[in-house]
Design a protein around this motif. Structure first.
Motif, PDB file in Angstrom:
ATOM      1  N   SER A 188      13.001 -16.419  90.017  1.00 54.28           N
ATOM      2  CA  SER A 188      12.363 -17.040  91.170  1.00 54.28           C
ATOM      3  C   SER A 188      13.148 -16.753  92.447  1.00 54.28           C
ATOM      4  O   SER A 188      12.587 -16.743  93.538  1.00 54.28           O
ATOM      5  CB  SER A 188      12.195 -18.541  90.957  1.00 54.28           C
ATOM      6  N   LYS A 189      14.452 -16.497  92.324  1.00 49.89           N
ATOM      7  CA  LYS A 189      15.226 -16.162  93.529  1.00 49.89           C
ATOM      8  C   LYS A 189      14.934 -14.734  93.969  1.00 49.89           C
ATOM      9  O   LYS A 189      14.703 -14.470  95.148  1.00 49.89           O
ATOM     10  CB  LYS A 189      16.731 -16.306  93.250  1.00 49.89           C
ATOM     11  N   ASP A 190      14.993 -13.811  93.042  1.00 52.78           N
ATOM     12  CA  ASP A 190      14.883 -12.405  93.429  1.00 52.78           C
ATOM     13  C   ASP A 190      14.544 -11.559  92.200  1.00 52.78           C
ATOM     14  O   ASP A 190      15.352 -11.440  91.285  1.00 52.78           O
ATOM     15  CB  ASP A 190      16.215 -11.940  94.046  1.00 52.78           C
ATOM     16  N   HIS A 191      13.359 -10.967  92.207  1.00 55.78           N
ATOM     17  CA  HIS A 191      12.924 -10.187  91.044  1.00 55.78           C
ATOM     18  C   HIS A 191      13.859  -9.013  90.768  1.00 55.78           C
ATOM     19  O   HIS A 191      14.299  -8.806  89.653  1.00 55.78           O
ATOM     20  CB  HIS A 191      11.511  -9.652  91.277  1.00 55.78           C
ATOM     21  N   GLU A 192      14.140  -8.261  91.814  1.00 60.46           N
ATOM     22  CA  GLU A 192      14.894  -7.019  91.628  1.00 60.46           C
ATOM     23  C   GLU A 192      16.288  -7.288  91.078  1.00 60.46           C
ATOM     24  O   GLU A 192      16.715  -6.681  90.106  1.00 60.46           O
ATOM     25  CB  GLU A 192      14.988  -6.270  92.961  1.00 60.46           C
ATOM     26  N   THR A 193      16.976  -8.220  91.725  1.00 61.29           N
ATOM     27  CA  THR A 193      18.340  -8.520  91.292  1.00 61.29           C
ATOM     28  C   THR A 193      18.340  -9.045  89.860  1.00 61.29           C
ATOM     29  O   THR A 193      19.186  -8.661  89.048  1.00 61.29           O
ATOM     30  CB  THR A 193      18.969  -9.558  92.238  1.00 61.29           C
ATOM     31  N   ALA A 194      17.366  -9.900  89.559  1.00 60.20           N
ATOM     32  CA  ALA A 194      17.295 -10.442  88.208  1.00 60.20           C
ATOM     33  C   ALA A 194      17.120  -9.305  87.199  1.00 60.20           C
ATOM     34  O   ALA A 194      17.746  -9.281  86.142  1.00 60.20           O
ATOM     35  CB  ALA A 194      16.149 -11.432  88.113  1.00 60.20           C
ATOM     36  N   ARG A 195      16.284  -8.326  87.562  1.00 65.58           N
ATOM     37  CA  ARG A 195      16.050  -7.206  86.656  1.00 65.58           C
ATOM     38  C   ARG A 195      17.348  -6.432  86.428  1.00 65.58           C
ATOM     39  O   ARG A 195      17.676  -6.045  85.317  1.00 65.58           O
ATOM     40  CB  ARG A 195      14.980  -6.281  87.247  1.00 65.58           C
ATOM     41  N   LEU A 196      18.091  -6.232  87.520  1.00 62.94           N
ATOM     42  CA  LEU A 196      19.351  -5.495  87.411  1.00 62.94           C
ATOM     43  C   LEU A 196      20.361  -6.241  86.544  1.00 62.94           C
ATOM     44  O   LEU A 196      21.217  -5.642  85.916  1.00 62.94           O
ATOM     45  CB  LEU A 196      19.947  -5.274  88.803  1.00 62.94           C
ATOM     46  N   MET A 197      20.244  -7.569  86.518  1.00 63.46           N
ATOM     47  CA  MET A 197      21.166  -8.363  85.715  1.00 63.46           C
ATOM     48  C   MET A 197      20.707  -8.414  84.262  1.00 63.46           C
ATOM     49  O   MET A 197      21.260  -9.169  83.464  1.00 63.46           O
ATOM     50  CB  MET A 197      21.237  -9.797  86.258  1.00 63.46           C
ATOM     51  N   GLY A 198      19.673  -7.674  83.914  1.00 64.99           N
ATOM     52  CA  GLY A 198      19.248  -7.609  82.526  1.00 64.99           C
ATOM     53  C   GLY A 198      18.255  -8.677  82.131  1.00 64.99           C
ATOM     54  O   GLY A 198      18.065  -8.941  80.951  1.00 64.99           O
TER      55      GLY A 198
END
Lengths: 310, 350
Positions: A188-198
């Motif tokens: 919910s904070k940030d799709h892209e960053t969350a994706r990068l964090m696995g």
């Protein structure tokens, strides 16, 4: 002078017992709104999208309950669990077919797709279940009436807020203390960053829809017990109102959704109780509240301020 | 514009007029009614496209403005005796009771009244964006409907109005549709129109170029509301009966479907899809009736038509997001080039 007369009128109709009676009704209606509003707020928090189909998922849950109890004679406690699972699955199916393909599309397309999904569910319900309203089977356990002093209370009136509060705490635990919950917050904070964090974005969003729909299922069943008549279009107005409750509380904020639900539920009941001449405008109350909130505090009561970056 | 294109346009208009004249003389009432509906939905689609497609403000209040237009026009055109028959629960308010005006001024007043309400709604609501705006306008539209349901002495409440004179005919509906289309085309190609499109593309960029967001958004919204009111007025006087339930969100949804299918931000696309959707909705009625295939009879399921229609909308949004025309317009050059199977000249057709 006019105001004084007006207040006198209100005092005439409103004895303390009456007030308590209306307040209990308001709280139990508010809890129902809160349960459904949580689903809206969760989806909005994670996708920035109004899930227009949420009210129709709520409607589907009541029909699932109806068929399970009336047609298959499954005892109600098994039914409730079955319905919650089925509705959760339905929510996930709706997400996978109507929202997932459009994840990178302009918002307006996603909104239209959401409205389309909602209409599809309504029309499917008309075709499959029939347009005529059906009577919701209410076990006597829930509908018994007992007296507290001179206030008559249906058991349900107590059960609904208790269920709502228990589920709220369970949900808060899930979101704040588990790994899936952490993934939800990250997405919910940030799709892209969350994706990068696995974080598996699709799985997390699907899970959010599932949980939101399960809460809608509980809300739907309670709604059916309280207002035992179900129809294919029954989800539309409660759906809109619960969305309004979510906005009033601050969309994306789960506690806010609950507060919004209570404000809306109690406000609606009190409006009708205090000013009987405005009964016809009962449904307008929610919309007027929404417009007031959007104009004066668009982020809602608990919402955080969002600034737009260029 | 090339000479050939002007001639082609004139021929097309002439053919359309001939067809209308032919239809008026020879078609049965049902088909004429569908043709009328096509024109009315064109008006409604164009007005919604001005707000949603060209200015990029996702507003869902159309049904409310239509209701205002329809009720105003109907109440102003109904004969006094019919009004008395209608209002048997509570008498009608005084000035409306004996007031009857001809169709054209009534229609215009319906539009103006809708525009005034549109302005009053738009001025506060257009500060919102995206889905908030969608929900707020939907809420306003619902409030209009609730007020109409409760204003027994003005609108006859939930009973609705019956016996509205059937003034709308093919000339009225197509005439209004043409006026609407020409007005909106002129508006879109003016400096206002360019401002609308700039707001659609990027609000912040538009604002920093000196475009007043508030003024242009409210302007588009008010004009859209005006034509929605006119469309509603035509619809009421075509159908002969109106009631508050007619103007639920579903009506807005139908118009939304038209502009999505035609392409958000395309005038010709809206016109084409208004015809496709209106005729398609009628044609799909066979789904609700039983089908006899000779060897087997499939029983009709009422409501199946709407399921098919919702599925179609989903397919369009999911797979053909730009609709028939996208933001392009129909042009003879493109059509002729396509017919000749000749690729367009590199860098455009000019």
């Amino acid at each position: 002078m006019a105001l004084k007369l007006f207040l006198q009128d209100i005092l005439d109709v409103m004895t303390p017992e009456m007030f308590l009676q209306h307040l209990t009704n308001g709280i139990s209606l508010g809890s129902l709104y809160a349960l459904v509003a949580i689903g809206y707020t969760m989806v909005y928090g994670i996708l920035r999208l109004i899930n227009f189909a949420h009210g129709d998922i709520f409607m589907m849950a009541t029909y699932f309950t109806f068929y399970s109890i009336v047609m298959f004679s499954i005892p109600w406690y098994v039914t409730f669990i079955l319905v919650i699972i089925m509705t959760g699955a339905l929510g996930m199916v709706v997400e996978a077919s109507a929202y997932r393909p459009l994840r990178d599309a302009p918002r307006i397309s996603i909104l239209i797709s959401a409205i389309g999904a909602s209409f599809l569910l309504e029309n499917l319900a008309i075709v499959i279940f029939g347009g005529r309203p059906k009577a919701f089977p209410a076990p006597e356990l829930f509908t018994k009436v007992f007296m507290v002093g001179s206030v008559s209370v249906q058991r349900l009136t107590i059960i609904i807020p208790v269920v709502a509060v228990v589920l709220l705490f369970a949900l808060l635990y899930l979101i704040n203390n588990t790994k899936s919950g952490m993934a939800m917050r990250a997405v919910s904070k940030d799709h892209e960053t969350a994706r990068l964090m696995g974080v598996d974005i699709d799985r997390t969003i699907s899970l959010t829809f599932g949980i939101g729909s399960m809460l809608a299922a509980v809300g739907g069943m309670m709604w059916g017990l309280k207002f035992p008549q179900i129809a294919p279009l029954m989800g539309v107005i409660p759906g809109l109102k619960c969305f309004i409750a979510a906005v009033v509380g601050g969309i994306g904020n789960i506690k806010g959704a609950v507060i919004g639900g209570f404000i809306l539920g109690i406000g609606e009941i009190m409006l009708v109780a205090l000013l009987p001449s405005l009964t016809g405008y009962r449904d307008a109350f929610a919309f007027i509240l929404l417009i007031m909130i959007l104009l004066f505090k668009p982020t809602g009561i608990m919402g955080e301020k969002i600034t737009e970056k260029v | 514009m090339k000479k050939r294109n002007i001639i082609l346009t004139l021929v097309a208009v002439l053919l359309a007029l001939l067809f209308l004249w032919f239809a008026k003389e020879n078609f049965d009432a049902y088909k004429v009614r569908i043709l009328n509906l096509c024109a009315i939905y064109t008006i409604l689609g164009l007005s919604m496209n001005l707000i949603n497609g060209f200015t990029g403000q996702f507003a869902l209040g159309h049904a409310g403005f239509m209701a205002i237009g329809a009720y105003t026009t109907a109440l102003l055109t109904m004969p006094v005796a019919v009004k008395q028959q209608n209002f048997f629960l509570a008498p009608i308010v005084e000035p409306l009771k004996d007031l009857t005006v001809p169709f054209f001024p009534a229609l215009l007043l319906g539009g103006i009244f809708a525009a005034v309400v549109g302005f009053l709604i738009g001025a506060p609501a257009l500060r919102l964006k995206g889905d908030y705006l969608a929900i707020a306008t939907l809420g306003f539209s619902e409030i209009i409907r609730i007020v109409i349901t409760n204003a027994q002495r003005v609108t006859n409440g939930a009973l609705g109005l019956k016996g509205i004179p059937n003034t709308t005919n093919l000339w009225w509906s197509y005439g209004t549709a043409v006026v609407t289309a020409v007005f909106i085309i002129l508006l879109i190609n003016s400096s206002y129109g360019r401002a609308f499109k700039a707001i659609r593309e990027d609000e912040i960029a538009a604002e920093s170029m000196g475009i007043s967001l508030f003024k242009h958004k409210v302007m588009a919204f008010t004009i859209g509301a005006f034509f929605a009111g006119v469309g509603g007025g035509l619809l009421g006087n075509l159908l002969g009966t109106i009631d508050p339930l007619m103007f639920r969100f579903f009506l807005t949804f139908n118009i939304l479907l038209i502009i999505v299918l035609g392409g958000m931000g395309s005038i010709t696309g809206t016109i084409i899809s208004a015809f496709i959707v209106t005729i398609g909705l009628e044609w799909l009625r066979f789904l609700d009736q039983s089908i006899n295939l000779g060897f087997v009879v499939i029983p009709g399921i009422s409501g199946l038509r709407m399921v098919v229609f919702s599925v179609l909308l989903m397919i369009v949004v999911l797979f053909f997001r730009h609709g028939i025309m996208g933001t392009n317009e129909f042009s003879w050059d493109k059509l002729i080039n396509r017919l000749n199977k000749r690729p367009l000249v590199k860098g455009g057709t000019k």
